[in-house]
Motif scaffolding. Structure first.
Motif: not given
Length: 235
Positions: A191-196
């Motif tokens: 999961l990407p840091s931008g969303t999570h």
């Protein structure tokens, strides 16, 4: 099984079964545990037990009213196994931690039985001994009676709940169990840091930690909270 229980004094079979064994409550429980481990909950039938014991199924009524009565005996036996090897050292936190870990290990040793019986109250000899023992540890540590019961309740329910949870996982077919563990690596770790951002920051720890039982950590937290409460009370 139906309600046909024979009085205790008349239970012992005087002649061996056709397979050469003498029936007893202990032998039936041990055989039931083995069948549950090999075949799951569907194995807990009079017919299967009779066949495994080499006995007429009706002979089991001499020991148990029905399969629920047998299940209570199985639950009580799991409790007894945890107690038999437990030796208190006199430090209440260490003693309860050791006992809790033994209860959890006992559930994992017989996952099918643990899943079926964790929520039952047996009222039998081993459960009574466990209640007396744990309350004795807590009262001996200085907990007032009402607090001793509250901590006892939390301690036992936590051990049984984690035992059932982890036993349920252990009872899964290996491919399903491996697939569940793999979700943390295949899904959460990507999961990407931008969303999570919080999952992404801890992904490595999640992958490593979520494959293990949280029970030892939860047990330590419970005992630490109980110790803090005791210090507050006795201050």
């Amino acid at each position: 099984m139906t309600d046909r229980l024979v009085p205790p004094a008349a239970r012992r079979r005087r002649r061996p079964t056709k397979s050469g064994v003498v029936l007893s409550e202990e032998l039936i429980v041990e055989t039931a545990l083995r069948l549950l481990g090999e075949h799951g909950a569907d194995a807990l039938t009079v017919r299967r037990l009779g066949r495994a014991l080499g006995a007429d199924p009706s002979a089991l009524y001499r020991y148990f009213r029905d399969t629920d009565d047998l299940l209570l005996a199985i639950a009580d036996e799991l409790i007894g196994r945890s107690l038999r090897t437990w030796r208190p050292c006199g430090d209440w936190r260490a003693d309860l931690r050791d006992l809790g870990l033994r209860m959890h290990a006992g559930a994992l040793a017989h996952p099918q039985a643990a899943v079926l019986s964790a929520y039952r109250v047996t009222g039998r000899v081993h459960e009574i001994q466990a209640v007396e023992t744990i309350l004795g540890v807590l009262r001996g540590a200085g907990f007032p009676d009402a607090e001793a019961v509250r901590v006892y309740h939390a301690f036992v329910d936590q051990a049984l709940a984690f035992g059932a949870l982890d036993a349920g996982s252990a009872a899964l077919p290996a491919p399903a169990r491996q697939a569940d563990v793999g979700v943390w690596r295949r899904t959460y770790a990507r999961l990407p840091s931008g969303t999570h951002p919080h999952i992404a920051a801890t992904a490595g720890h999640l992958v490593a930690d979520m494959r293990r039982s949280a029970y030892p950590t939860a047990l330590d937290l419970l005992l630490a909270a109980a110790a803090a409460r005791l210090a507050e009370i006795t201050g």
